[in-house]
Scaffold this active site. Structure first.
Site, short mmCIF file in Angstrom:
data_model
loop_
_atom_site.label_atom_id
_atom_site.label_comp_id
_atom_site.label_asym_id
_atom_site.label_seq_id
_atom_site.Cartn_x
_atom_site.Cartn_y
_atom_site.Cartn_z
N ARG A 230 2.49 6.02 -3.10
CA ARG A 230 3.62 6.92 -3.36
C ARG A 230 3.96 6.91 -4.85
NH1 ARG A 230 4.36 5.28 1.83
NH2 ARG A 230 5.74 6.36 3.30
N ARG B 38 -5.50 1.90 17.88
CA ARG B 38 -5.14 0.48 17.87
C ARG B 38 -4.66 -0.03 19.22
NH1 ARG B 38 -2.20 0.18 11.88
NH2 ARG B 38 -4.14 -0.24 10.71
N LYS C 86 -9.41 -2.73 2.65
CA LYS C 86 -8.55 -1.53 2.65
C LYS C 86 -7.18 -1.84 2.06
CE LYS C 86 -6.70 1.95 5.84
NZ LYS C 86 -7.08 3.19 5.17
N ARG D 281 -6.22 -4.22 9.83
CA ARG D 281 -5.18 -4.95 10.54
C ARG D 281 -5.72 -5.66 11.79
NH1 ARG D 281 -1.32 -4.63 7.29
NH2 ARG D 281 -0.76 -2.69 6.25
N LYS E 26 0.84 -1.20 0.00
CA LYS E 26 0.00 0.00 0.00
C LYS E 26 0.87 1.25 0.00
CE LYS E 26 -1.72 1.47 3.90
NZ LYS E 26 -2.51 1.75 5.12
N SER E 27 1.88 1.27 0.87
CA SER E 27 2.75 2.45 0.99
C SER E 27 3.44 2.77 -0.33
CB SER E 27 3.80 2.22 2.08
OG SER E 27 3.20 2.00 3.33
N ARG F 167 -8.12 11.87 12.37
CA ARG F 167 -6.71 11.53 12.14
C ARG F 167 -5.93 12.81 11.84
NH1 ARG F 167 -6.08 6.49 8.23
NH2 ARG F 167 -4.01 6.52 9.17
N ASP G 31 3.12 -1.16 12.00
CA ASP G 31 2.00 -1.96 11.49
C ASP G 31 2.22 -3.44 11.76
OD1 ASP G 31 0.73 0.30 10.66
OD2 ASP G 31 1.21 0.09 8.55
#
Length: 426
Positions: free
Chosen positions: A27, A345, A412, A387, A22-23, A124, A314
């Site tokens: 990007r 979390r 997600k 997660r 995902k990261s 957030r 994560d």
């Protein structure tokens, strides 16, 4: 509400090809947009967060073509900042990897852009990034609460100069600033206030910028220099590595109930810090084998660890549920930024671990987990957090099995997770 019952699994064995990171995916999509030339991205992650980024880019006039399975994207770069003659409103769901970089990127050009998202996105923080952008002349207005989306950008370009940015909440703020710095009017020097969290994610950003032809000078993660006159140029092709955070569940499965589990798409050559999750499993007693683009995890008797896991925030969540199968009390430290992710979390993990019988000490920035003699089954709430759902699938390795509430929240980052997980069961 949908529920998924996971019956007890006695042994796991097999190979999993991990979907794209995902990261890296989000990007790379943004850098490809800002670059000159056409970029073909392969192994792109097909998930909600990536779809929000792609939909926003399309709305902003970016042309791209996706393969039928959405994992190959051919994107025509604009080689310039994003501009719009009409006011635009972009809905970004709960995708921090889209919200933060786009907030920065949209200050570079000209136009009015409003960024919104799901209710959790409004909780957030984004204030540290906005403060830094304002130091470089950006005009950003909060529409509800100061420091949080939704927000409106009246873009006129980004000035050169010195800028300070806080590093202690999220590395995504610095990532966003780094990616737009080359398109400011001159040299940009970034100074970090406080301790920078999640440094390996900054390494990902700098490595990808280099792939697109831009060099960042990193002074021990305290200062970063980006020289003017460096434009992004497409490298032609970008292979998106497998998601190392997603690999953590399968590696943990191998450690707890292997057999042998091999994950491909990440390995010794990975630019993602979360591959170091395998080192933590090794400290717990797992048998780990590394290849350039694979990691193998084999089962063993696991013991508790006491570690600072700020560098793998994560993947560290997976250690919290793996700890239920280890002897002793596991301490996961320096993880305050768990509190500002898809949900709080730390609180969520503590609540759900207690449901299965663990003794849990939840601190401001740590969690300590003592496993029960025998975990018991429960209905696990997932807090719309992918997660949480994936971490608690580890309870299928207890004799009682587990029920996951709202299992589809994995869309997600890993829509096919539970099918892949089931495929390992022997």
């Amino acid at each position: 509400m949908k529920q998924l019952r996971l019956e007890p699994i006695n042994k796991v064995q097999g190979t999993i090809n991990i979907p794209g990171s995902k990261s890296i995916s989000n990007r790379a999509l943004l850098l490809a947009t800002l670059a000159k030339g056409t970029t073909t991205l392969t192994n792109l992650l097909d998930s909600d967060d990536i779809r929000y980024m792609l939909a926003s880019l399309k709305q902003l006039g970016v042309n791209y073509r996706l393969s039928n399975d959405n994992t190959v994207c051919e994107l025509e770069g604009i080689g310039a900042p994003l501009n719009s003659e009409q006011a635009q409103t972009l809905f970004l769901g709960n995708a921090g990897t889209a919200m933060r970089p786009l907030c920065a990127a949209l200050t570079l050009g000209h136009g009015e852009f409003t960024l919104t998202g799901e209710p959790r996105m409004e909780e957030r923080p984004i204030g540290d990034l906005v403060d830094a952008l304002r130091q470089l002349g950006a005009n950003v207005t909060y529409l509800k609460n100061d420091g949080f989306p939704p927000l409106t950008i009246n873009a006129t370009g980004l000035d050169a100069g010195e800028v300070e940015i806080a590093g202690d909440l999220s590395s995504q703020f610095l990532t966003a600033l780094l990616m737009v710095a080359p398109l400011a009017t001159g040299d940009v020097n970034i100074k970090i206030k406080g301790e920078l969290v999640s440094k390996p994610y900054i390494d990902i950003t700098i490595a990808l910028m280099a792939q697109f032809g831009v060099q960042v000078v990193n002074h021990s993660y305290e200062r970063f220099e980006i020289k003017a006159g460096q434009g992004y140029v497409s490298p032609g092709k970008v292979l998106v590595e497998g998601d190392a955070s997603s690999a953590s569940y399968f590696l943990a499965a191998g450690a707890i109930k292997g057999g042998e589990v091999k994950v491909t798409g990440v390995g010794r050559m990975s630019i993602q810090g979360d591959v170091k999750f395998a080192d933590v499993l090794e400290k717990m007693g797992a048998d780990i084998e590394w290849g350039d683009d694979y990691i193998i995890s084999r089962g063993s008797t696991l013991k508790a660890v006491d570690l600072d896991m700020n560098h793998i925030p994560d993947a560290a969540m997976t250690i919290a549920t793996a700890a239920l199968f280890a002897t002793g009390t596991t301490h996961i430290r320096n993880i305050y930024n768990w509190r500002i992710k898809e949900t709080d979390r730390l609180a969520a993990m503590a609540t759900e671990l207690r449901k299965v019988g663990a003794i849990v000490d939840e601190g401001h920035d740590y969690i300590s987990i003592t496993p029960p003699t025998k975990p018991h089954t429960a209905d696990i709430d997932t807090y719309n957090d992918h997660r949480m759902a994936m971490c608690f699938s580890m309870l299928a390795f207890a004799d009682c099995g587990i029920t996951i509430n709202d299992p589809d929240c994995t869309s997600k980052t890993f829509p096919d997770y539970f099918n892949q997980f089931a495929a390992l069961a022997q």
